[in-house]
Design an enzyme around this catalytic site. Structure first.
Site: not given
Length: 146
Positions: A108, A125
Site C-alpha cells: 500500500d 484497492d
C-alpha cells in the site's frame, strides 16, 4: 467471446498497472504532503488491516475467494453484462493477492492523514472499489430486462 476478451484485457491491464506503481514504491519512491503521503506500507490484513491475525493463511483464503468469485461470474454468465467491472475487480484482487505471495503483505502507498489517519491503500484497492460501485449502480439503477 467479446465480453470475455474485455474482461481479460481489463483484468490484465489493472494487474500490470498496479504492479508497476507498486514497484516504484518498493524501489524507494516517497512523497510527503500535508494531507496525503505517498509512502510504502505493507498490509498484512485486508481492509483496515482486519484479519491480520490469520497470518500466512490469509493469502490462501483470498485465493479461494477470488477463485469462487471467478467461477460464479463465469458460470452464471455475468460477464456479458459486467465484463468491465468484473475485470476491474479480478485484476485488483489478483494484484493484491500477488503481493501477499511475493511480499508477505499487500503493498500500500496512499496514506491519508488530514485531520485523522485513514486507511492506507493502493491502485488495486481503487479498482476493486470502483468495480463494486459500478456493479451496484448497474444492479439497482439499470436492472437487466426480464
Amino acid at each position: 467471446m467479446r465480453s470475455f476478451a474485455i474482461f481479460l484485457l481489463v483484468a490484465i491491464g489493472i494487474f500490470i498497472i498496479d504492479q508497476n506503481i507498486k514497484t516504484l514504491f518498493l524501489e524507494g519512491y516517497y512523497r510527503g504532503g500535508s494531507c496525503i503521503d505517498l509512502s510504502l506500507h505493507f498490509n498484512k490484513g485486508v481492509a483496515f488491516s482486519m484479519f491480520a491475525f490469520i497470518g500466512p493463511y490469509l493469502k490462501w483464503v483470498q485465493a479461494l475467494l477470488i477463485g469462487g468469485i471467478l467461477y460464479y461470474v463465469l458460470s452464471k454468465g455475468y460477464l456479458k453484462r459486467y465484463a468491465f467491472p468484473a475485470g476491474l475487480l479480478i485484476g485488483g484482487a489478483l494484484g493484491n493477492l500477488y503481493d501477499r505471495f511475493v511480499h508477505a503483505g499487500v503493498v500500500d502507498y496512499v496514506a491519508w492523514h488530514c485531520g485523522f489517519n485513514f486507511a492506507v491503500f493502493n491502485f488495486a484497492d481503487v479498482a476493486i472499489d470502483l468495480a463494486v460501485a459500478w456493479i451496484l449502480i448497474m444492479v439497482y439503477f439499470f436492472p437487466p430486462k426480464a
